[in-house]
Design a protein around this motif. Structure first.
Motif, mmCIF file in Angstrom:
data_model
loop_
_atom_site.group_PDB
_atom_site.id
_atom_site.type_symbol
_atom_site.label_atom_id
_atom_site.label_comp_id
_atom_site.label_asym_id
_atom_site.label_seq_id
_atom_site.Cartn_x
_atom_site.Cartn_y
_atom_site.Cartn_z
ATOM 1 N N LEU A 56 -1.274 -3.819 1.771
ATOM 2 C CA LEU A 56 -0.156 -4.232 2.200
ATOM 3 C C LEU A 56 -0.144 -5.740 2.838
ATOM 4 C CD1 LEU A 56 2.718 -3.762 3.313
ATOM 5 C CD2 LEU A 56 2.013 -3.264 5.602
ATOM 6 N N GLN A 57 0.745 -6.582 1.850
ATOM 7 C CA GLN A 57 0.917 -7.899 2.003
ATOM 8 C C GLN A 57 2.246 -8.074 2.895
ATOM 9 O OE1 GLN A 57 0.845 -10.613 -1.053
ATOM 10 N NE2 GLN A 57 2.124 -12.226 -0.146
ATOM 11 N N ILE A 58 2.466 -8.795 4.029
ATOM 12 C CA ILE A 58 3.632 -8.832 4.855
ATOM 13 C C ILE A 58 3.868 -10.476 4.734
ATOM 14 C CG2 ILE A 58 4.695 -8.407 6.905
ATOM 15 C CD1 ILE A 58 2.990 -6.263 7.681
ATOM 16 N N GLY A 59 5.122 -10.751 4.171
ATOM 17 C CA GLY A 59 5.509 -12.081 4.155
ATOM 18 C C GLY A 59 4.957 -13.057 3.236
ATOM 19 N N MET A 60 5.356 -14.183 3.002
ATOM 20 C CA MET A 60 5.128 -15.256 2.025
ATOM 21 C C MET A 60 4.990 -14.674 0.618
ATOM 22 S SD MET A 60 2.361 -18.000 2.725
ATOM 23 C CE MET A 60 1.760 -19.561 1.505
ATOM 24 N N PRO A 61 5.782 -14.237 -0.039
ATOM 25 C CA PRO A 61 5.782 -13.586 -1.591
ATOM 26 C C PRO A 61 5.506 -14.764 -2.563
ATOM 27 C CG PRO A 61 8.032 -13.798 -0.770
ATOM 28 C CD PRO A 61 7.339 -14.129 0.306
ATOM 29 N N GLN A 62 5.461 -15.894 -2.007
ATOM 30 C CA GLN A 62 4.880 -17.078 -3.120
ATOM 31 C C GLN A 62 3.642 -16.996 -3.534
ATOM 32 O OE1 GLN A 62 6.716 -17.501 0.079
ATOM 33 N NE2 GLN A 62 8.322 -18.686 -0.518
ATOM 34 N N MET B 286 -7.318 -1.774 -5.069
ATOM 35 C CA MET B 286 -6.672 -0.530 -4.550
ATOM 36 C C MET B 286 -5.516 0.068 -5.332
ATOM 37 S SD MET B 286 -6.563 -1.123 -0.508
ATOM 38 C CE MET B 286 -8.194 -1.753 0.318
ATOM 39 N N PRO B 287 -5.252 1.256 -5.672
ATOM 40 C CA PRO B 287 -4.159 1.703 -6.426
ATOM 41 C C PRO B 287 -2.815 1.592 -5.934
ATOM 42 C CG PRO B 287 -5.700 3.474 -5.233
ATOM 43 C CD PRO B 287 -6.050 2.317 -4.985
ATOM 44 N N TYR B 288 -2.436 1.640 -4.503
ATOM 45 C CA TYR B 288 -1.347 1.588 -4.113
ATOM 46 C C TYR B 288 -1.155 -0.011 -3.273
ATOM 47 C CZ TYR B 288 -1.738 6.390 -5.209
ATOM 48 O OH TYR B 288 -1.730 7.535 -5.783
ATOM 49 N N GLN B 289 -0.287 -0.898 -3.889
ATOM 50 C CA GLN B 289 -0.241 -2.291 -3.064
ATOM 51 C C GLN B 289 1.415 -2.371 -2.653
ATOM 52 O OE1 GLN B 289 -2.237 -4.816 -5.392
ATOM 53 N NE2 GLN B 289 -4.158 -4.158 -5.401
ATOM 54 N N TRP B 290 1.787 -3.215 -1.573
ATOM 55 C CA TRP B 290 3.046 -3.316 -1.366
ATOM 56 C C TRP B 290 3.159 -4.740 -0.872
ATOM 57 C CZ3 TRP B 290 0.714 1.645 0.257
ATOM 58 C CH2 TRP B 290 1.398 2.612 -0.250
ATOM 59 N N LEU B 291 4.104 -5.304 -1.517
ATOM 60 C CA LEU B 291 4.754 -6.528 -0.922
ATOM 61 C C LEU B 291 5.952 -6.203 0.252
ATOM 62 C CD1 LEU B 291 5.111 -9.561 -0.468
ATOM 63 C CD2 LEU B 291 6.044 -9.616 -2.638
ATOM 64 N N ALA B 292 5.736 -6.782 1.497
ATOM 65 C CA ALA B 292 6.857 -6.323 2.401
ATOM 66 C C ALA B 292 7.214 -7.509 3.180
ATOM 67 C CB ALA B 292 6.312 -5.472 3.552
ATOM 68 N N ASP B 293 8.294 -7.853 3.503
ATOM 69 C CA ASP B 293 9.112 -8.877 4.350
ATOM 70 C C ASP B 293 10.221 -8.627 5.056
ATOM 71 O OD1 ASP B 293 8.999 -11.683 5.027
ATOM 72 O OD2 ASP B 293 9.408 -12.367 2.956
ATOM 73 N N ASN B 294 10.645 -9.564 5.688
ATOM 74 C CA ASN B 294 11.907 -9.115 6.647
ATOM 75 C C ASN B 294 12.934 -9.363 5.781
ATOM 76 O OD1 ASN B 294 11.742 -11.982 6.230
ATOM 77 N ND2 ASN B 294 12.153 -12.565 8.485
ATOM 78 N N LEU C 222 -5.768 -1.886 4.357
ATOM 79 C CA LEU C 222 -5.930 -3.456 4.148
ATOM 80 C C LEU C 222 -4.342 -4.244 4.456
ATOM 81 C CD1 LEU C 222 -7.176 -6.293 3.883
ATOM 82 C CD2 LEU C 222 -6.816 -5.984 1.219
ATOM 83 N N VAL C 223 -4.288 -4.941 5.291
ATOM 84 C CA VAL C 223 -3.301 -5.816 5.490
ATOM 85 C C VAL C 223 -3.458 -7.381 5.598
ATOM 86 C CG1 VAL C 223 -1.354 -6.237 7.406
ATOM 87 C CG2 VAL C 223 -2.208 -3.976 7.146
ATOM 88 N N VAL C 224 -2.602 -7.835 4.902
ATOM 89 C CA VAL C 224 -2.652 -9.370 4.636
ATOM 90 C C VAL C 224 -1.495 -10.040 5.615
ATOM 91 C CG1 VAL C 224 -3.100 -11.503 3.208
ATOM 92 C CG2 VAL C 224 -4.059 -9.036 2.515
ATOM 93 N N LEU C 225 -1.602 -10.958 6.430
ATOM 94 C CA LEU C 225 -0.636 -11.467 7.137
ATOM 95 C C LEU C 225 -0.517 -13.144 6.956
ATOM 96 C CD1 LEU C 225 -0.825 -9.929 10.453
ATOM 97 C CD2 LEU C 225 1.021 -9.277 8.836
#
Length: 264
Positions: free
Chosen positions: A46-52, A61-69, A105-108
């Motif tokens: 999971l990546q949270i924020g900064m989609p740039q 990893m087979p499952y990846q998500w981009l999350a933001d507010n 895995l979480v990336v901030l």
């Protein structure tokens, strides 16, 4: 800083990332994140924020998500490299909609310094991480030329970086992680050039990236810290590759037997 002000700061960060200094930062962070995430294995990332930037580009990893507010609209006529990736999950940083111990895995990237409740964000990350799961955090370094320029800008009213709630130093970040049983495993610093607004001057100071990494490594404009979730009383046990055989009786020399008989 309330939520409305926090949203304004994040919007300001989006605009700043389009500047020469912002692109300079994104280039260094993308390279560093590719190296860090390439060998992290699991199922859910999971990546949270900064989609740039695509913090999970090198991860497998087979499952990846981009999350933001919030979901960012696509700008008409913008260059492909300037269009942020589509957000898959819109969420509140302080209330992640994921089950406990479900993410590997979480990336901030630059989330905590713009959040009004950075401790709660970290607590939520710790909750959703599996045991031995990993978190990677990107932040602006206050102990740097960029941090000093930002401190002066607060007084003069001419900020270099987007106005954040508070820049968090690396030692302080490590203390926060330690309190949540997130053991920092490694850290990296980058972007040693001065706080220049033009690409011309950033290019002139490009030599400072190599010099800074060697001579003043902890004074980079940004840092990346990687931590692992530790669970007390839990140890990963590997497979038993060889079967244990019964220990053969040890032969006692005759001289030792006679000596014991003589000693009674």
């Amino acid at each position: 800083m309330d939520n409305a002000a926090s949203d304004q700061s994040i919007i300001a960060l989006d605009g700043w990332l389009q500047t020469p200094a912002g692109r300079y930062l994104c280039e260094w962070e993308q390279t560093c994140l590719d190296n860090l995430t390439a060998d992290i294995f699991g199922f859910n990332a999971l990546q949270i924020g900064m989609p740039q930037i695509n913090a999970l580009a090198a991860n497998r990893m087979p499952y990846q998500w981009l999350a933001d507010n919030r979901v960012r609209p696509r700008s008409v006529g913008a260059a492909p490299e300037d269009v942020p990736r589509q957000v898959a999950v819109a969420l509140d940083y302080t209330e992640l909609p994921f089950a406990s111990q479900s993410i590997d895995l979480v990336v901030l990237p630059h989330v905590l310094e713009f959040s009004p409740e950075p401790h709660q964000v970290l607590r939520e990350v710790e909750r959703v991480l599996i045991p031995e799961g990993q978190v990677i955090i990107c932040g602006f370094n206050p102990a740097s030329l960029w941090g000093a320029r930002q401190a002066v800008g607060r007084v003069t009213g001419s900020d270099f970086l987007p106005r954040a709630q508070e820049l968090i130093s690396m030692p302080r970040m490590r203390d926060w992680l330690k309190l949540l049983n997130l053991g920092a495993s490694q850290s990296h610093f980058g972007c040693y050039a001065p706080a220049c607004r033009t690409e011309k001057w950033l290019h002139r100071y490009a030599f400072m990236d190599n010099a800074g990494a060697r001579w003043w490594p902890y004074l980079g404009g940004v840092y990346i810290v990687q931590a692992i979730k530790r669970v007390k009383g839990m140890h990963l046990i590997g497979p038993a590759w060889t079967k244990r055989t019964a220990a053969a009786p040890v032969a006692v020399p005759v001289t030792n037997k006679r000596r014991k008989q003589q000693d009674g």
